[in-house]
Enzyme design. Structure first.
Site, mmCIF file in Angstrom:
data_model
loop_
_atom_site.group_PDB
_atom_site.id
_atom_site.type_symbol
_atom_site.label_atom_id
_atom_site.label_comp_id
_atom_site.label_asym_id
_atom_site.label_seq_id
_atom_site.Cartn_x
_atom_site.Cartn_y
_atom_site.Cartn_z
ATOM 1 N N HIS A 160 11.803 6.347 4.488
ATOM 2 C CA HIS A 160 10.426 6.615 4.912
ATOM 3 C C HIS A 160 9.544 5.371 4.852
ATOM 4 O O HIS A 160 8.433 5.382 5.382
ATOM 5 C CB HIS A 160 9.821 7.771 4.114
ATOM 6 N N ASP A 190 17.152 9.605 2.245
ATOM 7 C CA ASP A 190 16.000 8.710 2.202
ATOM 8 C C ASP A 190 16.405 7.310 1.737
ATOM 9 O O ASP A 190 15.646 6.632 1.048
ATOM 10 C CB ASP A 190 14.901 9.270 1.291
ATOM 11 N N GLY A 261 3.503 2.789 -2.434
ATOM 12 C CA GLY A 261 3.899 1.390 -2.488
ATOM 13 C C GLY A 261 5.090 1.151 -3.391
ATOM 14 O O GLY A 261 5.800 0.157 -3.259
ATOM 15 N N SER A 263 7.623 3.180 -3.378
ATOM 16 C CA SER A 263 8.770 3.735 -2.662
ATOM 17 C C SER A 263 9.795 2.663 -2.340
ATOM 18 O O SER A 263 9.456 1.616 -1.781
ATOM 19 C CB SER A 263 8.318 4.382 -1.352
#
Length: 521
Positions: A160, A190, A261, A263
């Site tokens: 993402h 992900d 941020g 992630s």
């Protein structure tokens, strides 16, 4: 004014229900945008000091034996993460993204439709800061984190973070910048792999998530709100967590502060090994509230190897829909305790159908490995090579039996919603113990609903209403046995005990619903 409006109306963004006190959100990728930072400040200004305060020392209570030799009042310091950050921090990178331009959907300029605040602004018509006229919108920019896994420039991050990216820039701690290429991205886990053209880069050391235990200290390094190379620490809260939208990942739950941020950044154990990739949070506001989730690094490593080798991820499947087994369902099916994965539907002509699996079967193990929660089954099957054989331990009719099955390849499929039968003017019959008023489906309704069921719910009261059964649901079975008539439904309800597992079809999904019978406590 728009900040005040955001602060007041944020509670409407993600409403709470008794069944779900929090909602899942992936940390937003727009950490560096003025809007996201302003929202975070407006929503969290009252809690900032409380969240950032941690004790420096904790006093250990000495035993009587140790007090004589070591003295009472000995102090034990908390872990010092400085050496870990100094050694492996340079391998953690900031990932900045410029997204591909998309047609305007009437939302606020400068926000991606994936941003958790996008629908809020569009729905309530609150203008964002420095709102530009339509047709002259600035490019959407986002930021996340990543970490270098090879000296020649391969980097792991979240899908993402780089999804729909037009440009990806990687910034190292020494302030060097590189344009990165997206090697591949897997939406189910992900996990994404990007690469920069460089050599002799600092790298992280990968660990073994199977050794992770609740209570252990862990450290996250990332770029929350664009603040590069920020370190936050906490403990492992739980392992093998299954989230509603992510059945293919046994998440590591922590209380490490993870914000927009972070992630794609690494989660380190005390040995300096990466055990996970920070990916998701539970939040009411879109920011950190004490519960965060990381993808185990062994899952990410498997995805990484496949993406680098072939550009895609191959997974196994057996063609069943499953759900968790709670205490009521376990009692309904005669299990000693809640465990396993309950089969609620079987794909026609799929591997499970050919192997003889049926709705109501409870899968307890795969190739000898126990399945405690249903999410573990998805991960186990997905990790198997298509074409290989597996042995399932299945609970059926009060007995355990072995079922051999051939693994097929999981492919993304488009699902078409179907409409269930509508109540008509037929006579109704009451299955009073269940709290259901049902009637037979006519042939046209049955064809329209594409169902094997013959009874549709018209009214709901009592136990059925409490369990969430709705008018329009189609009754398929009780306690693993098919029912086709009102009489069969009534007889099954009488013989089912105090807990009954009702199999229903709602639109295109099948699910077991546990009902506690009236008069039973």
């Amino acid at each position: 004014m728009w900040r005040a409006a955001v602060t007041i109306a944020l509670q409407a963004l993600q409403p709470l229900t008794p069944e779900s006190s929090m909602s899942v959100s992936r940390p937003a990728r727009r950490a560096v945008s003025v809007l996201s930072v302003a929202i975070a400040q407006a929503a969290c200004c009252g809690d900032l000091s409380a969240q950032s305060t941690r004790p420096l020392l904790s006093q250990a209570a000495p035993s009587a034996a140790s007090s004589n030799s070591e003295g009472a009042g000995a102090l034990r310091t908390l872990p010092d993460f400085a050496p870990l950050v100094e050694k492996y921090g340079p391998a953690v990178v900031n990932v900045e993204v410029v997204e591909k331009s998309q047609p305007s959907a009437g939302g606020p300029p400068g926000l991606s439709p994936n941003d958790p605040f996008y629908d809020f602004f569009r729905r309530f018509g609150i203008p964002g800061p420095e709102q530009a006229p339509r047709g002259n919108q600035p490019p959407v920019r986002g930021a996340g984190s990543g970490f270098i896994v090879s000296q020649d420039g391969y980097i792991l991050t979240n899908t993402h973070v780089v999804l729909n990216a037009d440009e990806v820039t990687v910034r190292l701690t020494d302030r060097r910048e590189f344009q990165a290429k997206v090697i591949g991205a897997d939406e189910r886990t992900d996990v994404a792999v990007i690469k920069i053209s460089a050599s002799n880069l600092p790298t992280v050391k990968l660990g073994d998530p199977s050794k992770v235990k609740p209570g252990q200290w862990v450290l996250a390094i990332g770029s929350p709100f664009g603040f590069e190379n920020s370190a936050t620490a906490g403990i492992i809260s739980a392992t093998a967590r299954s989230l509603p939208s992510d059945n293919y990942v046994p998440f590591i739950q922590t209380d490490v502060a993870v914000n927009p941020g972070n992630s794609g950044g690494p989660l380190f154990n005390m040995a300096g090994e990466v055990v996970g990739i920070n990916s998701q949070i539970f939040s009411r506001t879109g920011g950190y509230m004490g519960v965060s989730f990381a993808i185990p690094i062994d899952v990410a490593r498997n995805v990484q190897e496949q993406l680098i080798k072939t550009g895609r991820v191959v997974r196994g499947r057996i063609g069943v829909t499953i759900q968790d087994v709670n205490a009521q369902l376990a009692e309904s099916f005669g299990l000693d305790r809640p465990r396993g994965a309950l089969v609620s539907s079987v794909e026609r002509d799929g591997p499970a159908s050919k192997a003889g699996l049926q709705p109501g079967d409870v899968i307890l193990a795969v190739n000898g490995h126990p399945i405690e929660r249903y999410g573990e089954l998805s991960g186990s099957i997905a990790a198997m090579k298509p074409g290989s054989d597996a042995t399932l331990q299945v609970w059926r009719g009060g007995k355990q039996q072995a079922v051999s099955i051939k693994i097929a390849e999981l492919k993304e499929q488009q699902q078409t919603a179907r409409t269930g039968g509508k109540p008509g003017s037929h006579a109704t019959d009451q299955a009073s113990q269940l709290g259901l008023t049902v009637r037979p489906l006519d042939p046209q309704e049955k064809e329209q609903a594409q169902t094997q069921g013959t009874l549709v719910v018209e009214e709901v009261t009592g136990p059925a209403a409490a369990a969430g059964v709705q008018p329009g649901d189609i009754i398929l079975g009780v306690n693993g046995k098919r029912v086709k008539t009102v009489k069969e439904l009534q007889e099954s309800a009488k013989s089912g005990g105090k807990n009954v597992a009702l199999l229903i079809q709602r639109e295109d999904a099948q699910i077991f619903v546990p009902l506690r019978m009236a008069g039973e406590h």
